[in-house]
Structure formats: structure tokens, C-alpha cells
Design a protein around this motif. Structure first.
Motif, PDB file in Angstrom:
ATOM      1  N   LYS A  47       0.774  -1.288   0.080  1.00 52.94           N
ATOM      2  CA  LYS A  47       0.308  -0.248   0.223  1.00 52.94           C
ATOM      3  C   LYS A  47       0.827   1.262   0.212  1.00 52.94           C
ATOM      4  CE  LYS A  47      -3.824  -2.197   2.699  1.00 52.94           C
ATOM      5  NZ  LYS A  47      -4.868  -2.252   3.685  1.00 52.94           N
ATOM      6  N   SER A  48       2.058   1.118   0.491  1.00 52.74           N
ATOM      7  CA  SER A  48       2.989   2.386   0.701  1.00 52.74           C
ATOM      8  C   SER A  48       3.280   2.876  -0.722  1.00 52.74           C
ATOM      9  CB  SER A  48       4.154   1.860   1.526  1.00 52.74           C
ATOM     10  OG  SER A  48       4.781   0.985   0.936  1.00 52.74           O
ATOM     11  N   ASP A  68       0.956   5.793  -1.510  1.00 51.71           N
ATOM     12  CA  ASP A  68       0.626   6.739  -0.701  1.00 51.71           C
ATOM     13  C   ASP A  68       1.787   8.105  -0.953  1.00 51.71           C
ATOM     14  OD1 ASP A  68       0.094   8.138   1.663  1.00 51.71           O
ATOM     15  OD2 ASP A  68       1.238   7.117   3.026  1.00 51.71           O
TER      16      ASP A  68
END
Length: 635
Positions: free
Chosen positions: A612-613, A616
Motif C-alpha cells: 500500500k505504501s 501513499d
């Protein structure tokens, strides 16, 4: 000039038949849609209504046969036959599917990429690949392109037009096949054989509508081809009255060209059969004349047929051919023929099945053998059957080299050829039996009753033969996010929200946005470009499916957003503008596929997980929608 006048007359009748079939199918589908029917898989009501309407269509066809046989009101009788045959197609497919917007087999498996193709060509008439950006189409676009214009004319989305276009096109193909038969055999006999072959195609070929279109025409086309290539000479030296001449040459070339624009595999078997016919015709000409010079006209006619077919085929194949000639590589890509189910590993012998279709095929087999030296129709259909079996054997032999010829998909062609032969056999056997009983009318009517009841029994059972395909049409979630059986929809219910999110974030037309997703049904409902196809078997050979799959895995292993964006920008393909992930325990997941032929099943599924990073970052917008995560690149 007589053959050409005959060909023009046949073309005129064909155009009139197409108009009649279109009207009948349109009226029928409109009428079905006006009533709130129960789902086919949860009620017997639609089966009951289907049977009543099928009886009506068969009665209309029977009336046309009687009138044609008696040569009364022949023009009206022909129109009646077109209406009856197109009506049979419409009610047999349209009524069981009346309560769903999806066609046979819904939006699952193969029907998904077919719907995606129709959606692409509904969005724009330009010949573009169904999935990939900047590539010409590899799969023949003919049926889908015309279907796209049909959808645009009616203001329908591609997925919603798939069902009515499939039914209308099959109704049209059925009557065109009837018109072709009418030019080749006695008109009342043409109605009988067209009805039989149409029923067989509806039962066993209709889930693949563009292929069924060709299947409905192939039997009369092969009879026409044999007439074009083999022209027996009368003892007096003249040609027989029924010699089709140049019109048959042109007609055969046009049929092969049509097959090339609709379905490559059926083009293959049709072209192979015509070539076999040419070889046999050349040998027979040499035997009759005593010199190989007699074979030259046969080869010339074969060359003309091939030339016409190539010209027609280029209408849809030209962009792909030009791209390959410009250096587009297909090496190591394209695995469409990597599939060998059990039915492709043995020869089909339907004449030994204990069923009505088995009995009809058995009659046809006996007739083909018994009339091989006396009937040109039997010769043409027999050479078609032999060619199908040769194709099967070649396909099975080719497995040793790691490939196939997808012979299992030719079973419907075999059934059509044997059903046509079986119809001629039934008529001949009936005549012989009646003559053997001193033309006893009770015997005649008994045999007619048996034939009529057999036709009804087979026809009314077609929805049951298609029961699984019809059930999927009711259980799949359609483009409106609904299931026709009124049960809770699947993940497709969120597709409209996915679409709104992507278009709102990027502000561009859908056909300018590349979406990377494993939920490729989304691409079947909305005309976004895809970064990767469902499987390699449906992928354009120019797309480098394996290379793209490797890139998707590599991108998941990068450590920073900058590395990910750089990898997208440096890739040899247009990078994704949006990604539709599934939520995973360890990140965002994509479920991909790889070819594992010769195993059966021939596809292995595996998952790729992105941290997910990676997203971001202000250059991405992330939205969670149901089980999905939509990531759009905004910077």
C-alpha cells in the motif's frame, strides 16, 4: 450470362430475406421485453411459452413447404419460410432469455472477451484491439463491427446489445442459408434442410454467435464450392443445367472472405475443405481427359476463389497484417491454440449416439456413403465430413509438437454437415418406402408424421441442451449491477462506482485511459483500454502477454513510488493510468493467469501483491469501493 443472372436473383432474394428476418427478430424481441417473465432457471413458464411459439414457427414452415411443393402462391410461400425460420431462431433463443439482459453464458469466461470486443467497437468503429492500446485487432472484427453499428443505432451499450445482436444476426444467417439452399436444391427441400441445420446450430453452436453465423452457411457453401470446382460434362459435351458456373466461384470466394472476417477457425476448415475439393476435382478431370491439362481450369477457379476471399478478408485483417509487416513481433506470444479438452483428444462419432441427433447423423452417414457416386450434394457434404475428420487427426498429431488446431470446436460443423445429409436421406428414404408400398398414402403420412414429431421433439429440447448457458445468463451480474434471477449481485454491482471514480479523477474519455485490472469483466462493460488481457489465449499476439505479466510482477517489487513511476514511463507499452485492485491481507492484489498447456485446465491463476505504501503519494488518488481499491495516477 445465365449463371450470373441466377446469382443476382439469389442475391436479391437474400436481401429480401434479411429484411424479413430482421423485422421478425426485432418484433419478437420487443414483444418478449414487454412482459415481466420469471427467470428460466427458477420457473417452467418460459419453457412452456417457448414450446408453444416453437410449434407456431414449425407450423408456419410446414405451410410454406406445402405451398412450395404444390407450387401455389410461391412468392408468399418463400416469405413465409423466411418468417418461420427467423421466428424459430428468435423464439428458441429469445424467449428463454427474455428475463435477462445477458446472452447465453452471461459474461463468464469466453463470453467476457466477446462482450469486451463488442463494447470496444460500439464505442468507436475504428478497428482497434479489444483490450490493448495502440494495437490493431487480431481476432476477426466482422461480426463485432457490424454489431457495434447495431448497438450505436439503437443507442445501446455494447454489453446490452450483445443479446439482441446475437439473436438478430443468427436469424439473418438462418434465412441467408435458406436462400443459398434454394439456389441449389428444390425449394421445398431447401426449407427442410435449412430448418434442420438451423435447429442443430441453435442447440450446439449458438453460445458462440459469430461462429454460429458461419456454421449456418457452411453446408450450402460447400455444395456451391463443389459445383464451382467440379463440373461434370454431359456425354454430348455440354455442361449440365445445374452447373453453377462463375456465380458459384464468386459465391464461394465471398463465403470464405466472410468466414475470414468472422471466425478464423471456421475459415480454416472451410478453406481446407475447398482445397481438398480442388484436389479431388483435378484428379477426376485428369482421369476423364487423360491429361493433367484438364486440371488447369480447376486450379484457375481455385485461384480466383482464393483471390476474392483475400480481398474480402483484408477489410478486417489489413491493419494487423500491416503492423506485422512494419516489424510488429508475434514471437513468443499468442497461445490461442494451446487448449486440448477431452473432446479434442478423440474423434467425434455422433452417428452412434442414442439420441435424435444421433439418428439423424446415422441416416446422413448412410446416405453419404450410398450416394457418393450418384449425388453431387452427397459428394460435397461427404468431402466436408472427411475434411473435418482429417482436421481432427492433424490436430491430435500436432499435440506432439506442443500445439493444436482446436479441432474440438469443429464438432458443430460436423453435426451441421451430417444433419444436412440426414435430411436429404430422410426425404429419399421416405420416397423409396412409399414407392415400395405402391404409393400407399397411409405410409406416406405416417412417415411425414414421424419426421414432423421428430423435428418438434428435437426443437423443444434445445433450451434444455442450453440449460447451463441460460442459467449463467441469469446468475451473472449484468452491466447495470443486477442479477436477472433477483438474487444479490456479485462484485459487478460496484462497477458503476469504479467507472465514476476513474473518469472523475482523470477527466478523459474512457477509450484514452489504460486500466490495469484482473477484473477484466469491468472492461467488457466499459470501453477502457486494458493493460493486460484476461489470459494469454485471448490476448493479441502483438501485445507480448508474457512480457507484460513479468512487468506487473516486477513493479510490485519496487521500493519507492519514484521507481514505480519510472518503470511505467520506461516500459515499451503505454503504462496504466488507473489500477483496479482487490483488497488483500498484505496489500493490494491482482489475480493474474499464465498458460500451462498441455495441462487441462490450461490456465494457472496466481496473485501479485503491491504494498500500500507505493501509492501513499500525492501523485496518486486512492479510493476504496466495496472489495476494490481504485488507484489513479494524477501526477
Amino acid at each position: 450470362m445465365a449463371p450470373y443472372r441466377r446469382a443476382l436473383r439469389t442475391a436479391g432474394e437474400g436481401a429480401a430475406a434479411v429484411v424479413v428476418a430482421t423485422i421478425v427478430a426485432a418484433v419478437g424481441l420487443f414483444a418478449f421485453a414487454r412482459v415481466q417473465w420469471p427467470a428460466f432457471n427458477s420457473s417452467n413458464v418460459t419453457q412452456a411459452v417457448t414450446t408453444v411459439l416453437q410449434v407456431g414457427a414449425l407450423v408456419v414452415l410446414a405451410c410454406s413447404v406445402v405451398l412450395l411443393r404444390r407450387r401455389r402462391w410461391t412468392l408468399f410461400a418463400r416469405v413465409l419460410s423466411w418468417a418461420g425460420l427467423s421466428g424459430l431462431v428468435t423464439v428458441t433463443l429469445g424467449m428463454p432469455l427474455a428475463a435477462t439482459k445477458l446472452y447465453l453464458h452471461g459474461i463468464s469466461v469466453d463470453q467476457e472477451f466477446r462482450t469486451e470486443y463488442l463494447t470496444r467497437l460500439t464505442d468507436s468503429p475504428a478497428l482497434r484491439d479489444m483490450t490493448y492500446a495502440d494495437l490493431p485487432p487480431f481476432y476477426p472484427a466482422g461480426w463485432f463491427w457490424v454489431g457495434g453499428r447495431f448497438a450505436s443505432l439503437l443507442g445501446l451499450d455494447g454489453w446490452e446489445a450483445f443479446k439482441p445482436w446475437s439473436i438478430v444476426s443468427l436469424a439473418v444467417a438462418a434465412v441467408v442459408g435458406l436462400v443459398l439452399w434454394t439456389a441449389l436444391v428444390r425449394v421445398d427441400l431447401a426449407v427442410l434442410v435449412a430448418t434442420a441445420t438451423t435447429a442443430v446450430v441453435l442447440a450446439y453452436g449458438s453460445p458462440e454467435p459469430y461462429g454460429a453465423f458461419v456454421a449456418l452457411l457452411i453446408a450450402p457453401a460447400l455444395v456451391m464450392a463443389w459445383g464451382a470446382l467440379s463440373r461434370p460434362v454431359r456425354p454430348s459435351g455440354g455442361s449440365p443445367k445445374d452447373a453453377p458456373g462463375g456465380g458459384a466461384v464468386v459465391g464461394t470466394g465471398l463465403f470464405l472472405g466472410l468466414a475470414a472476417t468472422f471466425y478464423s477457425l471456421y475459415l480454416g476448415i472451410a478453406a481446407f475443405t475447398v482445397t481438398v475439393m480442388a484436389v479431388v476435382a483435378a484428379v477426376l478431370a485428369r482421369r476423364t481427359a487423360g491429361t493433367w491439362r484438364a486440371a488447369v481450369p480447376v486450379l484457375v477457379r481455385l485461384g480466383v476463389i482464393a483471390g476474392i476471399a483475400v480481398v474480402v478478408a483484408l477489410l478486417v485483417w489489413a491493419p494487423f497484417v500491416l503492423e506485422v509487416l512494419r516489424g510488429g513481433s508475434t514471437a513468443g506470444s499468442g497461445t490461442a491454440t494451446h487448449y486440448l479438452p477431452e473432446t479434442g483428444a478423440r474423434l467425434p462419432l455422433p452417428m452412434f449416439h442414442g439420441s435424435l441427433i444421433g439418428l439423424l447423423c446415422l441416416l446422413g452417414t448412410v446416405w453419404l456413403v450410398g450416394r457418393a457416386t450418384s449425388s453431387r450434394r452427397a459428394q460435397a457434404l461427404g468431402l466436408g465430413v472427411v475434411s473435418v475428420y482429417l482436421w481432427y487427426l492433424a490436430s491430435m498429431a500436432l499435440t506432439a509438437l506442443g500445439n493444436t488446431l482446436l479441432a474440438f470446436r469443429l464438432e458443430v460443423i460436423l453435426l451441421v454437415l451430417l444433419a444436412a445429409a440426414g435430411t436429404f436421406a430422410f426425404v429419399d428414404f421416405t420416397r423409396w418406402i412409399v414407392l415400395a408400398t405402391s404409393e400407399n398414402q397411409r405410409v406416406r403420412w405416417s412417415l411425414i408424421a414421424v419426421g414432423a414429431l421428430g423435428a418438434l421433439a428435437f426443437t423443444q429440447n434445445i433450451p434444455q441442451v442450453l440449460a447451463n448457458e441460460i442459467t449463467v445468463a441469469y446468475t451473472d451480474t449484468d452491466g447495470n449491477g443486477e442479477r436477472a434471477d433477483q438474487r444479490p449481485p456479485g462484485a459487478g454491482a460496484y462497477y458503476a462506482e469504479l467507472d465514476e471514480t476513474i473518469t472523475a479523477a482523470l477527466g478523459r474519455p474512457r477509450d484514452e485511459i489504460v486500466v490495469l485490472t484482473a477484473d477484466t469483466t469491468f472492461l467488457a462493460y466499459y470501453p477502457y483500454l486494458g493493460f493486460q488481457a484476461l489470459t494469454s489465449h485471448y490476448a493479441n499476439p502483438l501485445a507480448d502477454f508474457e512480457g507484460r505479466a513479468a512487468a506487473i510482477e516486477d513493479w510490485a517489487s519496487v521500493e519507492t513510488t519514484d521507481e514505480l513511476l519510472a518503470a511505467w514511463d520506461e516500459s515499451p507499452w503505454r503504462g496504466p493510468d488507473a489500477i483496479v485492485f482487490r483488497q488483500g491481507a498484505e496489500g493490494y492484489t491482482l489475480r493474474l493467469a499464465e498458460d500451462v498447456y498441455p495441462n487441462d485446465p490450461n490456465v494457472r491463476r496466481y496473485s501479485v501483491t503491491y504494498p500500500k505504501s507505493l501509492f501513499d503519494d500525492p501523485r496518486f488518488t486512492v479510493s476504496e469501493i466495496g472489495p476494490f481499491v481504485v488507484v489513479t495516477r494524477t501526477g
